[in-house]
Design a protein around this motif. Structure first.
Motif, short mmCIF file in Angstrom:
data_model
loop_
_atom_site.label_atom_id
_atom_site.label_comp_id
_atom_site.label_asym_id
_atom_site.label_seq_id
_atom_site.Cartn_x
_atom_site.Cartn_y
_atom_site.Cartn_z
N VAL A 264 3.63 22.01 -41.08
CA VAL A 264 4.33 22.80 -40.06
C VAL A 264 5.71 23.14 -40.59
O VAL A 264 6.43 22.27 -41.06
CB VAL A 264 4.44 22.01 -38.73
CG1 VAL A 264 5.24 22.76 -37.70
CG2 VAL A 264 3.06 21.67 -38.22
N LYS A 265 6.06 24.42 -40.51
CA LYS A 265 7.38 24.85 -40.98
C LYS A 265 8.42 24.35 -39.98
O LYS A 265 8.30 24.59 -38.78
CB LYS A 265 7.41 26.37 -41.08
CG LYS A 265 8.74 26.91 -41.59
CD LYS A 265 8.66 28.42 -41.73
CE LYS A 265 10.02 28.99 -42.04
NZ LYS A 265 10.90 29.06 -40.87
N LYS A 266 9.40 23.64 -40.48
CA LYS A 266 10.46 23.16 -39.60
C LYS A 266 11.34 24.33 -39.18
O LYS A 266 11.64 25.20 -39.98
CB LYS A 266 11.31 22.11 -40.31
CG LYS A 266 10.60 20.80 -40.44
CD LYS A 266 11.56 19.70 -40.83
CE LYS A 266 10.83 18.37 -40.72
NZ LYS A 266 11.13 17.48 -41.79
N GLU B 68 18.20 20.73 -38.91
CA GLU B 68 16.94 20.80 -38.20
C GLU B 68 17.19 21.17 -36.74
O GLU B 68 18.05 20.62 -36.08
CB GLU B 68 16.21 19.46 -38.30
CG GLU B 68 14.74 19.60 -38.01
CD GLU B 68 13.95 18.35 -38.39
OE1 GLU B 68 13.07 18.00 -37.61
OE2 GLU B 68 14.24 17.75 -39.44
N TYR B 69 16.40 22.12 -36.26
CA TYR B 69 16.52 22.60 -34.89
C TYR B 69 15.70 21.72 -33.97
O TYR B 69 14.61 21.28 -34.32
CB TYR B 69 16.01 24.05 -34.82
CG TYR B 69 15.92 24.56 -33.40
CD1 TYR B 69 17.05 25.03 -32.76
CD2 TYR B 69 14.72 24.53 -32.70
CE1 TYR B 69 16.99 25.47 -31.45
CE2 TYR B 69 14.65 24.96 -31.39
CZ TYR B 69 15.78 25.42 -30.77
OH TYR B 69 15.73 25.84 -29.48
N ASN B 70 16.23 21.44 -32.77
CA ASN B 70 15.41 20.88 -31.70
C ASN B 70 15.76 21.62 -30.42
O ASN B 70 16.76 22.32 -30.36
CB ASN B 70 15.58 19.36 -31.57
CG ASN B 70 16.97 18.98 -31.10
OD1 ASN B 70 17.43 19.40 -30.05
ND2 ASN B 70 17.66 18.18 -31.91
N ASN B 71 14.92 21.46 -29.41
CA ASN B 71 15.04 22.27 -28.18
C ASN B 71 16.37 22.12 -27.46
O ASN B 71 16.75 23.00 -26.71
CB ASN B 71 13.91 21.94 -27.20
CG ASN B 71 12.60 22.53 -27.64
OD1 ASN B 71 12.59 23.48 -28.42
ND2 ASN B 71 11.51 21.98 -27.17
N ASN B 72 17.05 21.00 -27.66
CA ASN B 72 18.30 20.77 -26.93
C ASN B 72 19.53 20.94 -27.80
O ASN B 72 20.62 20.55 -27.39
CB ASN B 72 18.29 19.36 -26.32
CG ASN B 72 17.10 19.16 -25.42
OD1 ASN B 72 16.78 20.03 -24.61
ND2 ASN B 72 16.42 18.04 -25.56
N THR C 180 26.85 25.64 -25.92
CA THR C 180 26.08 26.85 -26.17
C THR C 180 24.75 26.47 -26.81
O THR C 180 24.72 25.83 -27.86
CB THR C 180 26.86 27.79 -27.11
OG1 THR C 180 28.10 28.12 -26.50
CG2 THR C 180 26.07 29.06 -27.41
N PRO C 181 23.62 26.83 -26.16
CA PRO C 181 22.33 26.48 -26.75
C PRO C 181 22.05 27.32 -27.99
O PRO C 181 22.41 28.50 -28.04
CB PRO C 181 21.32 26.78 -25.63
CG PRO C 181 22.01 27.75 -24.73
CD PRO C 181 23.49 27.53 -24.89
N LEU C 182 21.39 26.69 -28.95
CA LEU C 182 21.02 27.41 -30.16
C LEU C 182 19.54 27.72 -30.16
O LEU C 182 18.76 27.13 -29.42
CB LEU C 182 21.37 26.57 -31.40
CG LEU C 182 22.86 26.32 -31.61
CD1 LEU C 182 23.07 25.47 -32.84
CD2 LEU C 182 23.64 27.61 -31.71
N TYR C 183 19.17 28.67 -31.01
CA TYR C 183 17.78 29.07 -31.19
C TYR C 183 17.45 29.00 -32.67
O TYR C 183 18.36 29.11 -33.51
CB TYR C 183 17.56 30.50 -30.67
CG TYR C 183 17.80 30.59 -29.18
CD1 TYR C 183 16.81 30.19 -28.29
CD2 TYR C 183 19.02 31.02 -28.68
CE1 TYR C 183 17.03 30.25 -26.92
CE2 TYR C 183 19.25 31.07 -27.31
CZ TYR C 183 18.24 30.68 -26.44
OH TYR C 183 18.47 30.72 -25.09
N PRO C 184 16.17 28.83 -33.01
CA PRO C 184 15.80 28.79 -34.43
C PRO C 184 16.31 30.03 -35.15
O PRO C 184 16.35 31.13 -34.56
CB PRO C 184 14.27 28.77 -34.40
CG PRO C 184 13.92 28.21 -33.06
CD PRO C 184 15.02 28.67 -32.13
#
Length: 86
Positions: free
Chosen positions: A3-5, A21-25, A68-72
């Motif tokens: 799975v591509k991180k 590494e991105y996570n939902n929060n 501020t939330p981030l996105y991939p």
């Protein structure tokens, strides 16, 4: 294939520039901290968030922008302080 991180990239005046590494929060402040935090030359008052071909400059010393939330695939640039130390 694995799975591509999902990643965000943090650059500029941080201790360890590169992918985080991105996570939902994940928030803007957390991503900068995951990159080792700003260097002594880095300005948290004028952080640039690049997303989908647009960019915004945010004062990450302000609690409302810290979260501020981030996105991939977001890219964060911590600029060098200006002559006023901002």
């Amino acid at each position: 294939a694995g799975v591509k991180k999902e990643l965000v990239v943090v650059g500029g005046q941080v201790r360890r520039s590169g992918p985080v590494e991105y996570n939902n929060n994940l928030t803007l402040y957390q991503a900068i901290q995951n990159a080792g935090g700003p260097t002594e030359f880095g300005s948290m008052k004028r952080v640039v968030l690049f997303r989908a071909g647009k960019h915004r400059t945010l004062d990450v010393t302000d609690p409302q922008f810290m979260k501020t939330p981030l996105y991939p695939d977001d890219t964060i640039e911590v600029p060098q302080k200006n002559w006023r130390g901002q």
